[in-house]
Structures are given as structure tokens and as C-alpha cells.
Design an enzyme around this catalytic site. Structure first.
Site, PDB file in Angstrom:
ATOM      1  N   SER A  20     164.797  71.239  -1.801  1.00 29.14           N
ATOM      2  CA  SER A  20     163.709  70.412  -1.278  1.00 29.14           C
ATOM      3  C   SER A  20     163.641  69.049  -1.966  1.00 29.14           C
ATOM      4  O   SER A  20     163.676  68.948  -3.194  1.00 29.14           O
ATOM      5  CB  SER A  20     162.374  71.135  -1.441  1.00 29.14           C
ATOM      6  OG  SER A  20     161.312  70.305  -1.001  1.00 29.14           O
TER       7      SER A  20
ATOM      8  N   SER B 158     160.940  67.213  -1.424  1.00 29.32           N
ATOM      9  CA  SER B 158     159.516  66.911  -1.461  1.00 29.32           C
ATOM     10  C   SER B 158     159.009  66.538  -2.853  1.00 29.32           C
ATOM     11  O   SER B 158     158.202  65.608  -2.985  1.00 29.32           O
ATOM     12  CB  SER B 158     158.720  68.093  -0.898  1.00 29.32           C
ATOM     13  OG  SER B 158     158.954  68.245   0.488  1.00 29.32           O
TER      14      SER B 158
ATOM     15  N   THR C  95     157.305  75.274   3.576  1.00 27.37           N
ATOM     16  CA  THR C  95     158.489  75.179   4.410  1.00 27.37           C
ATOM     17  C   THR C  95     158.891  76.587   4.822  1.00 27.37           C
ATOM     18  O   THR C  95     158.159  77.556   4.601  1.00 27.37           O
ATOM     19  CB  THR C  95     159.619  74.429   3.661  1.00 27.37           C
ATOM     20  OG1 THR C  95     160.705  74.221   4.556  1.00 27.37           O
ATOM     21  CG2 THR C  95     160.069  75.170   2.424  1.00 27.37           C
TER      22      THR C  95
ATOM     23  N   LYS D  74     155.505  79.012   7.393  1.00 35.37           N
ATOM     24  CA  LYS D  74     154.584  78.239   8.230  1.00 35.37           C
ATOM     25  C   LYS D  74     153.664  79.136   9.071  1.00 35.37           C
ATOM     26  O   LYS D  74     152.505  78.769   9.312  1.00 35.37           O
ATOM     27  CB  LYS D  74     155.353  77.261   9.104  1.00 35.37           C
ATOM     28  CG  LYS D  74     156.078  76.201   8.281  1.00 35.37           C
ATOM     29  CD  LYS D  74     156.872  75.241   9.139  1.00 35.37           C
ATOM     30  CE  LYS D  74     157.646  74.260   8.272  1.00 35.37           C
ATOM     31  NZ  LYS D  74     158.412  73.276   9.076  1.00 35.37           N
TER      32      LYS D  74
ATOM     33  N   ASP E 268     154.445  68.091  10.519  1.00 38.99           N
ATOM     34  CA  ASP E 268     155.780  67.943  11.092  1.00 38.99           C
ATOM     35  C   ASP E 268     155.715  67.173  12.411  1.00 38.99           C
ATOM     36  O   ASP E 268     156.600  66.367  12.721  1.00 38.99           O
ATOM     37  CB  ASP E 268     156.415  69.308  11.348  1.00 38.99           C
ATOM     38  CG  ASP E 268     156.887  69.989  10.075  1.00 38.99           C
ATOM     39  OD1 ASP E 268     157.159  69.283   9.082  1.00 38.99           O
ATOM     40  OD2 ASP E 268     156.998  71.229  10.071  1.00 38.99           O
TER      41      ASP E 268
ATOM     42  N   TYR F   1     168.284  67.559   6.938  1.00 37.23           N
ATOM     43  CA  TYR F   1     168.599  66.483   6.002  1.00 37.23           C
ATOM     44  C   TYR F   1     169.427  66.974   4.825  1.00 37.23           C
ATOM     45  O   TYR F   1     170.099  66.193   4.166  1.00 37.23           O
ATOM     46  CB  TYR F   1     167.320  65.808   5.485  1.00 37.23           C
ATOM     47  CG  TYR F   1     166.433  66.690   4.629  1.00 37.23           C
ATOM     48  CD1 TYR F   1     166.616  66.766   3.256  1.00 37.23           C
ATOM     49  CD2 TYR F   1     165.422  67.450   5.201  1.00 37.23           C
ATOM     50  CE1 TYR F   1     165.804  67.570   2.458  1.00 37.23           C
ATOM     51  CE2 TYR F   1     164.596  68.253   4.411  1.00 37.23           C
ATOM     52  CZ  TYR F   1     164.795  68.316   3.050  1.00 37.23           C
ATOM     53  OH  TYR F   1     164.006  69.116   2.277  1.00 37.23           O
TER      54      TYR F   1
ATOM     55  N   GLY G 226     167.113  64.131   9.572  1.00 36.69           N
ATOM     56  CA  GLY G 226     165.707  64.426   9.448  1.00 36.69           C
ATOM     57  C   GLY G 226     165.047  63.816   8.225  1.00 36.69           C
ATOM     58  O   GLY G 226     163.859  64.071   7.981  1.00 36.69           O
TER      59      GLY G 226
END
Length: 277
Positions: A16, A18, A62, A66, A102, A215, A236
Site C-alpha cells: 500500500s 497510502s 482495502t 470493504k 473510490d 497501480y 490507478g
């Protein structure tokens, strides 16, 4: 004590980006917040959520969490309700509030590509991310969407959602080699998914611009086919960036529509972090 801890959860999670995005934004904004990552599968999600103390302000979720986060939310925003998916939880004394950022990430990524309005498009794949892509296309004005899936019967849920939001959804087989011409394709397959060469070539030759939500596994078999056909393929990463901006809005105020202070400069800092600059 003010809640200043945030994390991204999923399984796998080591890939990730993030933490880099959020940490760069918090530092730029001068916020004393920390953002980590935790490997959590669906089986452990409820217990891990219940075990958080009042240091925690929110979570990014993620795959495969979800749906579990959707069920855990005491309240949800409209995009989460439409998609039955939550990728952001704002933790409050009255229970978690769920958001789907998203959808907004897809919308913003397409607008960066100059696609402010889309009449028709194709989605490749029929999983949870395809649902967010369909809602994003509706927000951009799409009326017709073809969904290419390995099992066309799996598109039934997207067809039902399309009826609710005013989009005619047509399922087609991902095993085909010819497809209708569309100006935009959104690929929602996992990064390691392989698509048969004849199918990838057929999609690339008729699919217009490609936004591939992947990504971490780039290039993908689809992006390679697009580039071979001389068409533009976008990863992405831009979607990831913009959905993270929306998450930070949620974590800051609980309002996904309230821009951050000097948001353009925050986005620029996050974009540099995305490429390691």
C-alpha cells in the site's frame, strides 16, 4: 486526548502507498497525526475494530474489507449506500461513519484526463471495484456501459444497480475477441490477472482511453495491449491519490465535500510522495 492515529487495513497490505500519501499530507498541513498499516483479513476485522482505543481517528480499508466495513458502519454516505462498499471509516463516539471515496477518486482521475462527461464506456471485471466505477460513470453522465466479465451472469448486480442510477448495463464475455467501440474503458481486474492476448487486443482496439485501477502491478496485460495499439493507458495511481484526498477530508471534518486548507498544494505534495519525490 485528541484522536490522532489512523491506519490502512487489508490483506495483503505491504504494497500500500497510502501511508506515504497520508503522511506527506499531514506533515504539509502541520497536523500531528500518524498513519500506519495493519494486515487484517475479513475474519479478524470485527475483533480488530472493537479493539481500537480513543487514539484512533479513522481507518482506510482495502481488499478484502470493504463489505465488512460497510456492515460495521453506523451511518454511510450516499456513494457507500449505492455501492454497498466502504473504504473509509471515521470513528466517532456514536459509531463508525462509512464513506466510499473510490467513486470520487475515479471521477477525479478521469477529469484529470479531460473526461468531464462520458456518454458511454466499458468496464472490465464485475467485482466490488466495478460497482464504484459504474457509480462514477453515472456521475459523469454515462447512459450506456458494457461490462466485460469472465462470467456474464456475474454482471447481474451491476445491471440492477444500473437500473437504479439510470445506466443501461450490457454484459459481454471477457473471452470474446471483438467488442463495440467506446471512448473509455475502466479496468477493475486484480493486477496479476492475465487476459488472453486476443481479448486484450480486441479491448484495446475498440476501448478508447484506458483507466486501469491497478497501480502496484504495472504495466498490466491490458495496459501493454493499449500501448501496443497506440492508445493511452493510465494507471490507478491518480485514482489512489484523489480518493486519499477525500479520505483526509473525512478524517479532518467528517465532511467529504469540505476542501482541505490550501488543498491544491496538499495534492501537489501528495503527488510527489506518490512517485517517491
Amino acid at each position: 486526548m485528541a484522536a490522532t492515529s489512523l491506519e490502512v487495513w487489508g490483506d495483503p497490505i505491504a504494497h500500500s502507498l497510502s501511508p506515504a500519501l497520508h503522511t506527506a499530507a499531514y506533515r504539509h498541513l502541520g497536523w500531528d497525526w500518524t498513519y500506519g498499516r495493519r494486515r487484517v483479513d475479513e475474519e479478524r476485522f470485527t475483533a480488530e475494530l472493537a479493539g481500537l482505543d480513543d487514539r484512533f481517528r479513522g481507518l482506510s480499508l482495502t481488499m478484502p474489507l470493504k463489505s465488512a466495513a460497510y456492515r460495521a458502519a453506523a451511518r454511510r454516505d450516499a456513494r457507500a449506500e449505492l455501492t454497498c462498499a466502504v473504504n473509509t471509516l471515521r470513528l466517532t463516539p456514536d459509531g463508525p461513519i462509512g464513506f466510499n471515496t473510490d467513486v470520487g477518486g475515479v471521477v477525479a482521475a478521469l477529469r484529470e484526463e479531460g473526461m468531464d462527461a462520458v456518454a458511454e464506456a466499458r468496464i472490465v471485471g464485475a467485482g466490488a471495484t466495478a460497482t464504484s466505477a459504474l457509480v462514477a460513470l453515472a456521475e459523469l453522465g454515462a447512459q450506456r456501459v458494457e461490462v466485460a466479465a469472465r462470467r456474464p451472469l456475474a454482471v447481474a448486480g451491476l445491471e440492477a444497480l444500473g437500473e437504479r442510477i439510470g445506466i443501461a448495463v450490457t454484459p459481454v464475455s471477457l473471452a470474446a475477441s471483438t467488442f463495440a467501440d467506446v471512448p473509455l474503458t475502466i479496468a477493475t481486474l486484480p493486477g496479476d490477472a492475465r487476459v488472453a492476448t486476443h481479448t486484450a487486443d480486441g479491448l484495446a482496439g475498440s476501448g478508447g482511453r484506458l483507466l486501469d485501477v491497478v497501480y502496484g502491478h504495472w504495466p498490466t496485460s491490458l495496459s501493454e495491449a493499449w500501448e501496443a495499439a497506440g492508445n493511452r493507458a493510465v494507471s490507478g495511481a491518480t485514482m489512489l491519490l484523489h480518493q486519499a484526498v477525500l479520505q483526509i477530508r473525512v478524517f479532518a471534518t467528517g465532511d467529504v465535500t469540505e476542501p482541505l486548507p490550501d488543498e491544491q498544494s496538499v495534492v501537489a505534495v501528495m503527488r510527489r510522495a506518490l512517485v517517491g519525490g
